[in-house]
Design a protein around this motif. Structure first.
Motif, PDB file in Angstrom:
ATOM      1  N   MET A 246       0.827  -1.201   0.000  1.00  0.00           N
ATOM      2  CA  MET A 246       0.000   0.000   0.000  1.00  0.00           C
ATOM      3  C   MET A 246       0.869   1.263   0.000  1.00  0.00           C
ATOM      4  SD  MET A 246      -2.997   0.810   2.794  1.00  0.00           S
ATOM      5  CE  MET A 246      -3.563  -0.891   2.636  1.00  0.00           C
ATOM      6  N   PRO A 247       0.555   2.261  -0.801  1.00  0.00           N
ATOM      7  CA  PRO A 247       1.272   3.539  -0.721  1.00  0.00           C
ATOM      8  C   PRO A 247       1.227   4.093   0.697  1.00  0.00           C
ATOM      9  CG  PRO A 247      -0.153   3.498  -2.646  1.00  0.00           C
ATOM     10  CD  PRO A 247      -0.488   2.277  -1.837  1.00  0.00           C
ATOM     11  N   ARG A 248       2.325   4.703   1.121  1.00  0.00           N
ATOM     12  CA  ARG A 248       2.442   5.172   2.501  1.00  0.00           C
ATOM     13  C   ARG A 248       1.327   6.145   2.869  1.00  0.00           C
ATOM     14  NH1 ARG A 248       5.927   3.270   6.599  1.00  0.00           N
ATOM     15  NH2 ARG A 248       6.314   4.914   8.103  1.00  0.00           N
ATOM     16  N   TYR A 249       1.019   7.070   1.970  1.00  0.00           N
ATOM     17  CA  TYR A 249       0.021   8.089   2.294  1.00  0.00           C
ATOM     18  C   TYR A 249      -1.371   7.476   2.455  1.00  0.00           C
ATOM     19  CZ  TYR A 249      -1.645   8.050  -2.565  1.00  0.00           C
ATOM     20  OH  TYR A 249      -2.180   7.670  -3.783  1.00  0.00           O
ATOM     21  N   VAL A 250      -1.633   6.394   1.708  1.00  0.00           N
ATOM     22  CA  VAL A 250      -2.924   5.715   1.843  1.00  0.00           C
ATOM     23  C   VAL A 250      -3.028   5.036   3.202  1.00  0.00           C
ATOM     24  CG1 VAL A 250      -4.400   3.887   0.933  1.00  0.00           C
ATOM     25  CG2 VAL A 250      -3.148   5.379  -0.644  1.00  0.00           C
ATOM     26  N   LEU A 251      -1.939   4.353   3.599  1.00  0.00           N
ATOM     27  CA  LEU A 251      -1.924   3.684   4.893  1.00  0.00           C
ATOM     28  C   LEU A 251      -2.097   4.696   6.027  1.00  0.00           C
ATOM     29  CD1 LEU A 251      -1.478   1.112   6.561  1.00  0.00           C
ATOM     30  CD2 LEU A 251       0.982   1.557   6.441  1.00  0.00           C
ATOM     31  N   GLU A 252      -1.359   5.794   5.966  1.00  0.00           N
ATOM     32  CA  GLU A 252      -1.460   6.810   7.011  1.00  0.00           C
ATOM     33  C   GLU A 252      -2.866   7.394   7.075  1.00  0.00           C
ATOM     34  OE1 GLU A 252       1.520   9.776   6.692  1.00  0.00           O
ATOM     35  OE2 GLU A 252       3.158   8.419   7.259  1.00  0.00           O
ATOM     36  N   SER A 253      -3.479   7.595   5.912  1.00  0.00           N
ATOM     37  CA  SER A 253      -4.830   8.136   5.872  1.00  0.00           C
ATOM     38  C   SER A 253      -5.826   7.179   6.522  1.00  0.00           C
ATOM     39  CB  SER A 253      -5.237   8.417   4.424  1.00  0.00           C
ATOM     40  OG  SER A 253      -6.569   8.870   4.342  1.00  0.00           O
ATOM     41  N   LEU A 254      -5.675   5.886   6.233  1.00  0.00           N
ATOM     42  CA  LEU A 254      -6.579   4.890   6.817  1.00  0.00           C
ATOM     43  C   LEU A 254      -6.443   4.830   8.328  1.00  0.00           C
ATOM     44  CD1 LEU A 254      -6.232   1.944   4.260  1.00  0.00           C
ATOM     45  CD2 LEU A 254      -8.277   3.329   4.681  1.00  0.00           C
ATOM     46  N   VAL A 255      -5.193   4.784   8.816  1.00  0.00           N
ATOM     47  CA  VAL A 255      -4.973   4.643  10.257  1.00  0.00           C
ATOM     48  C   VAL A 255      -5.396   5.910  10.991  1.00  0.00           C
ATOM     49  CG1 VAL A 255      -3.274   4.221  12.063  1.00  0.00           C
ATOM     50  CG2 VAL A 255      -3.111   2.992   9.891  1.00  0.00           C
ATOM     51  N   SER A 256      -5.021   7.078  10.481  1.00  0.00           N
ATOM     52  CA  SER A 256      -5.387   8.329  11.152  1.00  0.00           C
ATOM     53  C   SER A 256      -6.901   8.517  11.167  1.00  0.00           C
ATOM     54  CB  SER A 256      -4.698   9.526  10.487  1.00  0.00           C
ATOM     55  OG  SER A 256      -5.071   9.637   9.127  1.00  0.00           O
ATOM     56  N   SER A 257      -7.557   8.109  10.087  1.00  0.00           N
ATOM     57  CA  SER A 257      -9.016   8.192  10.050  1.00  0.00           C
ATOM     58  C   SER A 257      -9.647   7.294  11.114  1.00  0.00           C
ATOM     59  CB  SER A 257      -9.517   7.796   8.662  1.00  0.00           C
ATOM     60  OG  SER A 257     -10.926   7.733   8.626  1.00  0.00           O
ATOM     61  N   THR A 258      -9.071   6.102  11.274  1.00  0.00           N
ATOM     62  CA  THR A 258      -9.573   5.179  12.300  1.00  0.00           C
ATOM     63  C   THR A 258      -9.372   5.755  13.701  1.00  0.00           C
ATOM     64  OG1 THR A 258      -9.084   3.283  10.889  1.00  0.00           O
ATOM     65  CG2 THR A 258      -9.367   2.854  13.240  1.00  0.00           C
ATOM     66  N   LEU A 259      -8.198   6.321  13.947  1.00  0.00           N
ATOM     67  CA  LEU A 259      -7.925   6.904  15.261  1.00  0.00           C
ATOM     68  C   LEU A 259      -8.837   8.090  15.537  1.00  0.00           C
ATOM     69  CD1 LEU A 259      -4.006   6.802  15.322  1.00  0.00           C
ATOM     70  CD2 LEU A 259      -5.600   5.241  16.450  1.00  0.00           C
ATOM     71  N   ASN A 260      -9.108   8.898  14.516  1.00  0.00           N
ATOM     72  CA  ASN A 260      -9.960  10.075  14.709  1.00  0.00           C
ATOM     73  C   ASN A 260     -11.427   9.714  14.874  1.00  0.00           C
ATOM     74  OD1 ASN A 260      -8.200  12.297  14.835  1.00  0.00           O
ATOM     75  ND2 ASN A 260      -7.932  12.295  12.613  1.00  0.00           N
ATOM     76  N   LYS A 261     -11.815   8.521  14.487  1.00  0.00           N
ATOM     77  CA  LYS A 261     -13.193   8.087  14.734  1.00  0.00           C
ATOM     78  C   LYS A 261     -13.431   7.871  16.225  1.00  0.00           C
ATOM     79  CE  LYS A 261     -14.122   5.942  10.253  1.00  0.00           C
ATOM     80  NZ  LYS A 261     -14.314   4.666   9.511  1.00  0.00           N
ATOM     81  N   ARG A 262     -12.373   7.535  16.946  1.00  0.00           N
ATOM     82  CA  ARG A 262     -12.486   7.407  18.405  1.00  0.00           C
ATOM     83  C   ARG A 262     -12.599   8.784  19.043  1.00  0.00           C
ATOM     84  NH1 ARG A 262      -7.792   6.286  22.499  1.00  0.00           N
ATOM     85  NH2 ARG A 262      -8.972   6.029  24.432  1.00  0.00           N
ATOM     86  N   PHE A 263     -11.698   9.703  18.678  1.00  0.00           N
ATOM     87  CA  PHE A 263     -11.809  11.103  19.056  1.00  0.00           C
ATOM     88  C   PHE A 263     -10.965  11.930  18.102  1.00  0.00           C
ATOM     89  CE2 PHE A 263      -7.977   9.920  21.323  1.00  0.00           C
ATOM     90  CZ  PHE A 263      -7.181  11.055  21.279  1.00  0.00           C
ATOM     91  N   ASP A 264     -11.400  13.136  17.846  1.00  0.00           N
ATOM     92  CA  ASP A 264     -10.723  14.018  16.903  1.00  0.00           C
ATOM     93  C   ASP A 264      -9.458  14.573  17.563  1.00  0.00           C
ATOM     94  OD1 ASP A 264      -9.875  16.210  15.344  1.00  0.00           O
ATOM     95  OD2 ASP A 264     -11.900  16.490  14.550  1.00  0.00           O
ATOM     96  N   HIS A 265      -8.292  14.128  17.084  1.00  0.00           N
ATOM     97  CA  HIS A 265      -7.043  14.535  17.714  1.00  0.00           C
ATOM     98  C   HIS A 265      -6.792  16.037  17.590  1.00  0.00           C
ATOM     99  CE1 HIS A 265      -6.406  10.246  17.874  1.00  0.00           C
ATOM    100  NE2 HIS A 265      -5.249  10.402  18.494  1.00  0.00           N
ATOM    101  N   ALA A 266      -7.218  16.637  16.492  1.00  0.00           N
ATOM    102  CA  ALA A 266      -7.047  18.080  16.340  1.00  0.00           C
ATOM    103  C   ALA A 266      -7.923  18.839  17.330  1.00  0.00           C
ATOM    104  CB  ALA A 266      -7.368  18.498  14.907  1.00  0.00           C
ATOM    105  N   ALA A 267      -9.169  18.419  17.473  1.00  0.00           N
ATOM    106  CA  ALA A 267     -10.082  19.079  18.408  1.00  0.00           C
ATOM    107  C   ALA A 267      -9.589  18.968  19.844  1.00  0.00           C
ATOM    108  CB  ALA A 267     -11.476  18.476  18.277  1.00  0.00           C
ATOM    109  N   TYR A 268      -8.907  17.890  20.151  1.00  0.00           N
ATOM    110  CA  TYR A 268      -8.391  17.672  21.514  1.00  0.00           C
ATOM    111  C   TYR A 268      -6.976  18.231  21.692  1.00  0.00           C
ATOM    112  CZ  TYR A 268     -12.248  14.658  23.034  1.00  0.00           C
ATOM    113  OH  TYR A 268     -13.464  14.187  23.413  1.00  0.00           O
TER     114      TYR A 268
END
Length: 530
Positions: A246-268
């Motif tokens: 998988m392209p690196r940017y795709v993997l990072e997008s998938l994982v960060s999206s999953t983490l932000n579904k738990r809570f928005d890291h930017a908002a926190y």
């Protein structure tokens, strides 16, 4: 029979003793304290240059991923172990393999020097001191395994004005319990795992916790999909293969999206301004809840301290601060070894596989456990010891000095390209790739192609399931007859500890989608490995 000196009786030192015994070597372990366990030997008192967990510390890796490869952690132990269970497991391991009789407790190593005829026989002269009697002893050994870890010497940055601050200042190395911080206002500097754990615990008793961070951090949960430990869910050979495709940017997008579904890291106020994989991950289940409740406030880096307060780099100030906790990591080194043998500069160490000095005439000294894995350390230490003892015996020949330096430089370059520059990011390793590197040298890496032909069911477990340490006992030197069964029962040991209340009914399970996914996965696996 060759005599091997082992320095330290913690997680790495214990398995070093066992690996020596397995290979017919004679181990003598020097432990400066009065007990085994190292970092995981919790004590109320603070000991200089002796790492120790907090009283409440729970390990960040699940029990099946952290165990020694031929000694599964008992089924009744929790999924994630509190430090008292980790210590209990070490004791069980030591008792089962009769390791304690090879340990000299309360013995400090003063120096490790090359013997005069080192280039001929590779021997080392070691001086020790009994901490009770003060008697000093010097003895010659055929080889040395250094198992002192990298959490002993606290890193204490000198922030402007900190020396004038009138409140309490401690390093997380010395933090034990929150008892003395009731109704206090506390600043914690550093957002690694220790900083996060201290912030969460203190926030239950303090009037306010301020968690200061230079860059922020992505926060991972211990619990993954369907309640499975996150390392069990995602540390597999199949997952690794998908990540590489998988392209690196795709993997990072998938994982960060999953983490932000738990809570928005930017908002926190936690999201860092760098890529997801550019920093060692923070594991914390409770931090977002404490931030949401207001008991923990995320702040920027420290600009300066006053006698009673602190100013942050964004210009904000907080007064009436009672205490500061420096969760700023550690500086590691080996002061008892001459710098001409092993030299550590700013937490950077030049060792082949983070183990062997590349320029010695004889590879008879080895550093064990001086890595920061994305995963569990204990199995890495064990496999390093399995390799080192066979090198000492002459069963394994290391590459040439030039090739070892090539490997060292390649790892440095990869780290430079992957991680933000920091003392924290000098010994990072990815779990499966690094374990496979060690196993390839040692001759115990599982041959998946042969395994698919010989035992398809086991091969699918090894490829699609979690890459538990047992895989490195399936074949080659140190083969363990119980490895196959341990792999097939690993999920039972993971989940059965949760079955503390009979449900009284059989929960419904949907298998149609699972079967469809399984067919697709098998097709991909066949394409990749067969």
């Amino acid at each position: 029979m060759k005599e091997v000196a082992i320095i330290g009786a913690g997680a790495s030192g214990l398995t070093a003793i066992k690996c020596c015994l397995d290979e017919g070597l004679v181990p003598t372990c020097f432990e400066r304290t009065d007990d085994i366990g190292g970092l995981w030997n919790y004590t109320e008192e603070v000991r200089d240059e002796q790492a120790c967990v907090m009283k409440s510390t729970i390990i960040n890796t699940s029990k099946e991923m952290m165990c020694y490869s031929d000694f599964p952690i008992p089924e009744q132990f929790p999924m994630y172990l509190h430090n008292k269970y980790v210590k209990r497991y070490f004791k069980m391991y030591a008792d089962n393999f009769k390791l304690v009789e090879h340990i000299q407790f309360n013995t400090e190593v003063l120096s490790v020097k090359q013997a005069e005829d080192f280039d001929m026989n590779g021997q080392w002269v070691i001086s020790t001191r009994d901490k009770k009697t003060k008697n000093e002893v010097t003895k010659t050994f055929d080889a040395v395994l250094v198992c002192t870890g990298h959490h002993a010497c606290p890193n204490k940055p000198d922030f402007p004005g900190l020396s004038k601050f009138k409140g309490k200042v401690i390093h997380s190395h010395d933090y034990k319990t929150p008892n003395e911080y009731h109704d206090k206002r506390v600043v914690i500097i550093g957002i690694g795992n220790s900083g996060g754990d201290a912030a969460v615990e203190l926030s239950h008793v303090t009037s306010q916790v301020f968690l200061s961070t230079r860059r922020g951090s992505w926060v991972f949960n211990r619990i993954g999909p369907n309640g499975i430990p996150i390392d069990i869910a995602f540390t597999s050979r199949f997952t690794l293969a998908m990540q590489r495709l998988m392209p690196r940017y795709v993997l990072e997008s998938l994982v960060s999206s999953t983490l932000n579904k738990r809570f928005d890291h930017a908002a926190y106020s936690l999201q860092p301004n760098h890529s997801l994989f550019a920093q060692h991950p923070m594991m914390n289940d409770d931090l977002p809840n404490r931030i949401a409740s207001g008991s923990v406030r995320i702040k920027t880096d420290i600009k300066c301290f006053t006698e009673t307060g602190v100013e942050f780099t964004d210009g904000t100030k907080e007064e009436n601060i009672d205490a500061v906790v420096l969760a700023t990591g550690y500086i590691f080194g080996f002061p008892f070894i001459d710098e001409s043998v092993i030299d550590v500069q700013d937490n950077r160490i030049e060792l082949f596989k983070y183990m062997f000095p590349p320029d010695l005439k004889k590879s008879t000294i080895c550093i064990v456990g001086c890595v920061q894995p994305i995963g569990a350390l204990m199995p890495i230490s064990e496999l390093q010891c399995r390799l080192a003892t066979r090198v000492f015996k002459g069963d394994v020949t290391l590459p040439s000095s030039d090739n070892m330096w090539g490997d060292i430089r390649a790892k440095e370059e990869r780290m430079r390209q992957t991680y933000v520059k920091s003392k924290r990011h000098t010994i990072q390793v990815d779990w499966i790739p690094f374990m496979d590197e060690l196993a390839t040298l040692n001759g115990c890496k599982p041959n998946l192609g042969m395994l698919i032909r010989r035992d398809l069911h086991l091969a699918m477990k090894c490829i699609l399931g979690p890459c538990t340490p047992y895989q490195y006992r399936l074949e080659g030197p140190g083969k363990w007859d119980g490895a196959r069964d341990a792999i097939f029962t690993q999920m039972d040991r993971t989940l059965n500890c949760l079955k503390t209340r009979p449900l009284g009914f059989e929960p419904k399970k949907s298998g149609g989608l699972f079967l469809l996914i399984l067919v697709v996965l098998l097709a991909i696996v066949y394409k990749l490995f067969f």
